[in-house]
Motif scaffolding. Sequence first.
Motif, PDB file in Angstrom:
ATOM      1  N   GLY A  45     -30.592 -25.950 -50.260  1.00  0.00           N
ATOM      2  CA  GLY A  45     -31.858 -25.814 -49.578  1.00  0.00           C
ATOM      3  C   GLY A  45     -31.551 -24.812 -48.327  1.00  0.00           C
ATOM      4  O   GLY A  45     -30.772 -24.219 -48.141  1.00  0.00           O
ATOM      5  N   ILE A  46     -32.844 -24.761 -47.461  1.00  0.00           N
ATOM      6  CA  ILE A  46     -32.729 -23.891 -46.386  1.00  0.00           C
ATOM      7  C   ILE A  46     -33.166 -24.511 -45.072  1.00  0.00           C
ATOM      8  O   ILE A  46     -34.190 -25.602 -44.993  1.00  0.00           O
ATOM      9  N   GLN A  47     -32.595 -24.008 -44.134  1.00  0.00           N
ATOM     10  CA  GLN A  47     -33.143 -24.742 -42.800  1.00  0.00           C
ATOM     11  C   GLN A  47     -34.129 -23.784 -41.925  1.00  0.00           C
ATOM     12  O   GLN A  47     -34.063 -22.790 -41.956  1.00  0.00           O
ATOM     13  N   LEU A  48     -35.063 -24.624 -41.503  1.00  0.00           N
ATOM     14  CA  LEU A  48     -35.995 -24.016 -40.478  1.00  0.00           C
ATOM     15  C   LEU A  48     -35.786 -24.869 -39.327  1.00  0.00           C
ATOM     16  O   LEU A  48     -35.815 -25.860 -39.276  1.00  0.00           O
ATOM     17  N   THR A  49     -35.811 -24.030 -38.066  1.00  0.00           N
ATOM     18  CA  THR A  49     -35.699 -24.905 -36.800  1.00  0.00           C
ATOM     19  C   THR A  49     -37.152 -24.541 -36.241  1.00  0.00           C
ATOM     20  O   THR A  49     -37.290 -23.376 -35.885  1.00  0.00           O
ATOM     21  N   ALA A  66     -48.017 -20.700 -37.744  1.00  0.00           N
ATOM     22  CA  ALA A  66     -48.729 -20.499 -38.773  1.00  0.00           C
ATOM     23  C   ALA A  66     -47.873 -19.507 -39.726  1.00  0.00           C
ATOM     24  O   ALA A  66     -47.568 -19.853 -40.982  1.00  0.00           O
ATOM     25  N   CYS A  67     -47.013 -18.851 -38.911  1.00  0.00           N
ATOM     26  CA  CYS A  67     -46.154 -18.001 -39.887  1.00  0.00           C
ATOM     27  C   CYS A  67     -45.161 -18.989 -40.570  1.00  0.00           C
ATOM     28  O   CYS A  67     -44.472 -18.831 -41.461  1.00  0.00           O
ATOM     29  N   PHE A  68     -44.647 -19.904 -39.634  1.00  0.00           N
ATOM     30  CA  PHE A  68     -43.512 -20.943 -40.104  1.00  0.00           C
ATOM     31  C   PHE A  68     -43.960 -21.559 -41.361  1.00  0.00           C
ATOM     32  O   PHE A  68     -43.397 -22.111 -42.264  1.00  0.00           O
ATOM     33  N   VAL A  69     -45.357 -21.945 -41.303  1.00  0.00           N
ATOM     34  CA  VAL A  69     -45.889 -22.861 -42.286  1.00  0.00           C
ATOM     35  C   VAL A  69     -45.953 -21.965 -43.636  1.00  0.00           C
ATOM     36  O   VAL A  69     -45.590 -22.479 -44.797  1.00  0.00           O
ATOM     37  N   ASN A  70     -46.210 -20.660 -43.614  1.00  0.00           N
ATOM     38  CA  ASN A  70     -46.368 -19.655 -44.621  1.00  0.00           C
ATOM     39  C   ASN A  70     -44.785 -19.505 -45.311  1.00  0.00           C
ATOM     40  O   ASN A  70     -44.599 -19.787 -46.459  1.00  0.00           O
ATOM     41  N   CYS A 348     -44.713 -11.324 -40.855  1.00  0.00           N
ATOM     42  CA  CYS A 348     -43.645 -11.612 -39.941  1.00  0.00           C
ATOM     43  C   CYS A 348     -44.004 -10.946 -38.565  1.00  0.00           C
ATOM     44  O   CYS A 348     -43.179 -10.861 -37.753  1.00  0.00           O
ATOM     45  N   ARG A 349     -45.331 -10.415 -38.322  1.00  0.00           N
ATOM     46  CA  ARG A 349     -45.549  -9.951 -36.877  1.00  0.00           C
ATOM     47  C   ARG A 349     -45.646 -10.730 -36.025  1.00  0.00           C
ATOM     48  O   ARG A 349     -45.090 -10.398 -34.789  1.00  0.00           O
ATOM     49  N   ALA A 350     -45.699 -12.049 -36.231  1.00  0.00           N
ATOM     50  CA  ALA A 350     -45.295 -12.878 -34.969  1.00  0.00           C
ATOM     51  C   ALA A 350     -44.154 -13.224 -34.657  1.00  0.00           C
ATOM     52  O   ALA A 350     -43.664 -13.017 -33.506  1.00  0.00           O
ATOM     53  N   LEU A 351     -42.992 -13.051 -35.640  1.00  0.00           N
ATOM     54  CA  LEU A 351     -41.655 -13.223 -35.481  1.00  0.00           C
ATOM     55  C   LEU A 351     -41.286 -12.125 -34.659  1.00  0.00           C
ATOM     56  O   LEU A 351     -40.169 -12.339 -33.723  1.00  0.00           O
ATOM     57  N   ILE A 352     -41.412 -10.869 -34.782  1.00  0.00           N
ATOM     58  CA  ILE A 352     -40.890 -10.125 -34.303  1.00  0.00           C
ATOM     59  C   ILE A 352     -41.302  -9.795 -32.751  1.00  0.00           C
ATOM     60  O   ILE A 352     -40.779  -8.787 -31.794  1.00  0.00           O
ATOM     61  N   HIS A 359     -35.358 -13.620 -42.069  1.00  0.00           N
ATOM     62  CA  HIS A 359     -34.049 -13.920 -42.224  1.00  0.00           C
ATOM     63  C   HIS A 359     -33.377 -14.747 -41.043  1.00  0.00           C
ATOM     64  O   HIS A 359     -32.682 -15.773 -41.069  1.00  0.00           O
ATOM     65  N   CYS A 360     -33.705 -14.208 -39.724  1.00  0.00           N
ATOM     66  CA  CYS A 360     -33.109 -14.812 -38.547  1.00  0.00           C
ATOM     67  C   CYS A 360     -33.832 -16.134 -38.533  1.00  0.00           C
ATOM     68  O   CYS A 360     -33.119 -17.023 -37.735  1.00  0.00           O
ATOM     69  N   VAL A 361     -34.740 -16.726 -38.788  1.00  0.00           N
ATOM     70  CA  VAL A 361     -35.050 -18.063 -38.709  1.00  0.00           C
ATOM     71  C   VAL A 361     -34.848 -19.115 -39.723  1.00  0.00           C
ATOM     72  O   VAL A 361     -35.362 -20.369 -39.880  1.00  0.00           O
ATOM     73  N   THR A 362     -33.987 -18.474 -40.687  1.00  0.00           N
ATOM     74  CA  THR A 362     -33.695 -19.349 -41.913  1.00  0.00           C
ATOM     75  C   THR A 362     -32.098 -19.378 -42.012  1.00  0.00           C
ATOM     76  O   THR A 362     -31.448 -18.526 -41.528  1.00  0.00           O
ATOM     77  N   MET A 363     -31.620 -20.425 -42.698  1.00  0.00           N
ATOM     78  CA  MET A 363     -30.099 -20.549 -43.054  1.00  0.00           C
ATOM     79  C   MET A 363     -30.050 -21.282 -44.352  1.00  0.00           C
ATOM     80  O   MET A 363     -30.536 -22.384 -44.394  1.00  0.00           O
ATOM     81  N   GLN A 364     -29.603 -20.552 -45.276  1.00  0.00           N
ATOM     82  CA  GLN A 364     -29.367 -21.321 -46.690  1.00  0.00           C
ATOM     83  C   GLN A 364     -27.879 -22.192 -46.532  1.00  0.00           C
ATOM     84  O   GLN A 364     -26.935 -22.057 -45.861  1.00  0.00           O
ATOM     85  N   TYR A 365     -28.061 -23.161 -47.425  1.00  0.00           N
ATOM     86  CA  TYR A 365     -26.808 -24.105 -47.573  1.00  0.00           C
ATOM     87  C   TYR A 365     -26.730 -24.199 -49.223  1.00  0.00           C
ATOM     88  O   TYR A 365     -27.413 -24.372 -49.956  1.00  0.00           O
ATOM     89  N   PRO A 366     -25.337 -23.879 -49.386  1.00  0.00           N
ATOM     90  CA  PRO A 366     -24.759 -24.086 -50.879  1.00  0.00           C
ATOM     91  C   PRO A 366     -25.288 -25.441 -51.648  1.00  0.00           C
ATOM     92  O   PRO A 366     -25.423 -26.496 -51.002  1.00  0.00           O
TER      93      PRO A 366
END
Length: 371
Positions: A45-49, A66-70, A348-352, A359-366
């Motif tokens: 899975g993936i982590q979002l904070t 709204a960007c995070f929801v997408n 991702c215009r909101a994120l910048i 990629h900066c707002v996510t972290m994948q876990y094996p």
Amino acid sequence: MGILVGRPDPDGTKKNLKLSFGKIEGEQVGMRASFLPAEWCMQSGIQLTWPHAGTDWAYMLEEVQACFVNIAREIAKQKLLLIVTPEPDGVKKQIADRVNMENVRFLECETNDTWARDHGAITMMEMGAPSLLDFTFNGWGLKFASALDNQITRHAVEKGVLKGDYVNRLGFVLEGGSIESDGMGTLLTTSECLLSPNRNGQMNKAEIEEYLKSVFHLQQVLWLDYGYLAGDDTDSHIDTLARFCSADTIAYVQCRDKEDEHYESLHAMEEQLKTFRTLSGEPYRLLALPMVDKITEEGERLPATYANFLILNEAVLYPVYNQPESDKRAAEVLQEAFPAYQIIGIDCRALIKQHGSLHCVTMQYPSGVIQ
């Protein structure tokens, strides 16, 4: 010990993986005991904070949520999604009618900000089992508050939200966005970031490289000495500039406009990438991502980049910036890099506006970490 190319299968068998331009093929051969998985290795899975009013997003909270929801919607279509937030009930209301809630898990936790890539655990595989390495996150070299974010990994393990052996590496400052692994023993990083005096300034380059090799069981570290994006707070994280797409393929940001302030540095980066070699001594297959056209906010150039994509097991999520021609070209390059994957663009215009991207707002876990 066999040559590592990958992951343990979900059924517990140990497999090596043969990687071919983004596609994963399993072979029943031995696996190295310890390795740092590539992002394309099998994920749980993936982590979002999640952004909230106590973060730097307060002035544009509705826009960024709204960007995070997408992002959450696309992740939860395929994988488990871990949402870290001090306000789980509020987030549930935001996403309930748009996200596959069966795939959503929550960790209630106080946070400073949203950059999961940099405060999330970095996962090693040890004899087929995950080890969750907790490095210090110090706000990209003491630029921003990070005390709450720096406790998230330990809290997640203590609550049983993340499964695996907790490994305290808090004596070393390291962000997930600053390193790229090919899963075979090669690490790609930048000198600008890892040699920053406000991270591990007590160590020189040779000492840092030896530390990385020891901790991650590496055979080589490839240091990029050039490349930056205006407005970047991270001191040139590798995930803004160049990314492994397979064991022999690197996608990187190319600047063709000689009048652009980035041209000389990114051209030097491109030339250095051509000198890099795989562990077998072959040059990398290099795929050039387009430069995002200049985007500014209150006169400041923002660090928009197509290199900040997230690899899932069956899809690649990549940032788009309402620049149809460049957005399309980036998708074409990523499809070439990942022919077996669906390529999905997310605005991702909101994120910048806070100097990061997808990629900066996510972290994948094996496999096995999020259940």
